[in-house]
Design an enzyme around this catalytic site. Structure first.
Site, PDB file in Angstrom:
ATOM      1  N   ASP A  63      49.367  38.538  31.694  1.00 22.86           N
ATOM      2  CA  ASP A  63      48.206  38.416  30.806  1.00 22.86           C
ATOM      3  C   ASP A  63      48.272  39.371  29.620  1.00 22.86           C
ATOM      4  O   ASP A  63      49.131  40.251  29.559  1.00 22.86           O
ATOM      5  CB  ASP A  63      46.907  38.625  31.611  1.00 22.86           C
ATOM      6  N   ASP A 132      36.672  42.331  41.713  1.00 19.83           N
ATOM      7  CA  ASP A 132      35.995  41.059  41.983  1.00 19.83           C
ATOM      8  C   ASP A 132      36.970  39.995  42.495  1.00 19.83           C
ATOM      9  O   ASP A 132      36.623  38.825  42.588  1.00 19.83           O
ATOM     10  CB  ASP A 132      35.298  40.550  40.709  1.00 19.83           C
ATOM     11  N   HIS A 134      39.864  39.169  41.016  1.00 19.02           N
ATOM     12  CA  HIS A 134      40.664  38.452  40.016  1.00 19.02           C
ATOM     13  C   HIS A 134      42.146  38.799  40.140  1.00 19.02           C
ATOM     14  O   HIS A 134      42.520  39.909  40.513  1.00 19.02           O
ATOM     15  CB  HIS A 134      40.128  38.641  38.591  1.00 19.02           C
ATOM     16  N   GLU A 139      39.229  35.288  36.325  1.00 18.96           N
ATOM     17  CA  GLU A 139      37.967  35.820  36.827  1.00 18.96           C
ATOM     18  C   GLU A 139      37.352  34.857  37.849  1.00 18.96           C
ATOM     19  O   GLU A 139      37.735  33.686  37.919  1.00 18.96           O
ATOM     20  CB  GLU A 139      36.993  36.001  35.651  1.00 18.96           C
TER      21      GLU A 139
HETATM   22  C1  GLP Z   1      43.402  44.182  35.205  1.00 17.43           C
HETATM   23  C2  GLP Z   1      44.640  43.252  35.121  1.00 17.43           C
HETATM   24  C3  GLP Z   1      45.045  42.773  36.484  1.00 17.43           C
HETATM   25  C4  GLP Z   1      44.980  43.948  37.440  1.00 17.43           C
HETATM   26  C5  GLP Z   1      43.554  44.347  37.658  1.00 17.43           C
HETATM   27  C6  GLP Z   1      43.399  45.614  38.471  1.00 17.43           C
HETATM   28  O1  GLP Z   1      42.310  43.778  34.522  1.00 17.43           O
HETATM   29  N1  GLP Z   1      44.551  42.150  34.243  1.00 17.43           N
HETATM   30  O2  GLP Z   1      46.352  42.197  36.436  1.00 17.43           O
HETATM   31  O3  GLP Z   1      45.526  43.592  38.672  1.00 17.43           O
HETATM   32  O4  GLP Z   1      42.823  44.375  36.467  1.00 17.43           O
HETATM   33  O5  GLP Z   1      43.625  46.767  37.722  1.00 17.43           O
HETATM   34  P1  GLP Z   1      43.932  48.172  38.362  1.00 17.43           P
HETATM   35  O6  GLP Z   1      45.287  48.067  38.965  1.00 17.43           O
HETATM   36  O7  GLP Z   1      43.899  49.133  37.220  1.00 17.43           O
HETATM   37  O8  GLP Z   1      42.880  48.411  39.375  1.00 17.43           O
END
Ligand code: GLP
Length: 256
Positions: A63, A132, A134, A139
């Site tokens: 992404d 959440d 995702h 989302e």
């Molecule tokens: C982000 C990314 C995801 C990631 C998630 C968790 O928004 N787009 O790919 O897995 O949120 O982030 P973190 O690893 O900082 O908790």
């Protein structure tokens, strides 16, 4: 699903790194799907230390934020360069990250899907998970069959990611993300999650009903999904003892 619960993020990451290292040794032209966020940072550090040969490897990132200048420190382009690509021998032309500044985003998304297909498909997709549920930036209520496309972030995700931007207002609203259908086509999914704030999302993903309200639950339908998680992220799993027993009693030929 294979649930691997380890005492620390380091121990869980070691296993994930070994899985990727084996993949690159067995198939030097592997296609690896990559994730961003704080969770895979340890993994990238570990992979750099392992000094693997990435010269034949192709990567696709999950992404990217829309409309941030590419050099902005919080783009996933900057993140990947800083935390992995500048330290490994990957060929520039084999790196793929969604272009958040593409003029025609639907067209770009279609081409991204085509590029994944033309590469032979993703061998291992690395995933984190949002609080959440995702995956990528899919989302809750994302179609479980979705493809690469534009998405609008929830307030919760923008709040979660505000720590990288200094304030919630600075977090973009729109992103490009591989779809859930895209992720489900990877031959293997490798999800990492650390910390108590991921415990509910993980418990739902593993033991809850499949629902678009927690997109990670769809991984229950994927034939080869491994979760490398630490104890706090495993805290809400009802069958944690069973998963621990399974992992400790794996026959030798099944170990990583
Ligand atoms: C982000 C990314 C995801 C990631 C998630 C968790 O928004 N787009 O790919 O897995 O949120 O982030 P973190 O690893 O900082 O908790």
């Amino acid at each position: 699903m294979e649930i691997i619960i380890q005492p620390s993020p380091e121990a869980a990451t070691d296993i994930a790194a070994r899985i990727i290292a084996r993949q690159l040794r067995e198939k030097p032209k592997s296609v690896i799907g990559l994730a961003t966020g704080s969770t895979p940072l340890l993994l990238y550090r570990k992979l750099i230390e392992m000094n693997l040969d990435w010269s034949g490897v192709t990567t696709f990132n999950l992404d990217e934020y829309i409309s941030l200048p590419r050099e902005h420190p919080q783009t996933y382009h900057s993140f990947m360069r800083e935390n992995l690509f500048r330290n490994i021998n990957i060929a520039e032309e084999n790196i793929h990250i969604p272009d958040g500044n593409a003029k025609d985003i639907p067209q770009f998304c279609m081409e991204y899907e085509q590029q994944i297909h033309a590469s032979g498909g993703i061998d291992i997709q690395v995933l984190g998970i949002g609080t959440d549920g995702h995956i990528g930036f899919n989302e809750p209520t994302s179609s479980l069959a979705s493809r690469t496309r534009i998405k609008t972030l929830t307030q919760q995700t923008r709040r979660d990611n505000a720590r990288f931007f200094g304030s919630e207002e600075a977090v973009p609203h729109h992103v490009i993300t591989m779809g859930i259908g895209t992720i489900m086509e990877a031959r293997q999914n490798l999800l990492l999650a650390f910390g108590q704030n991921k415990a509910r999302a993980i418990a739902e993903a593993v033991e809850g009903p499949i629902t678009a309200s927690n997109p990670a639950t769809i991984l229950q339908m994927h034939p080869v999904t491994k979760l490398c998680i630490d104890e706090p992220a495993a805290a809400d799993l009802k069958r944690a003892d069973y998963y621990r027993w399974v992992y400790t009693n794996k026959p030798d030929w099944q170990t990583f």
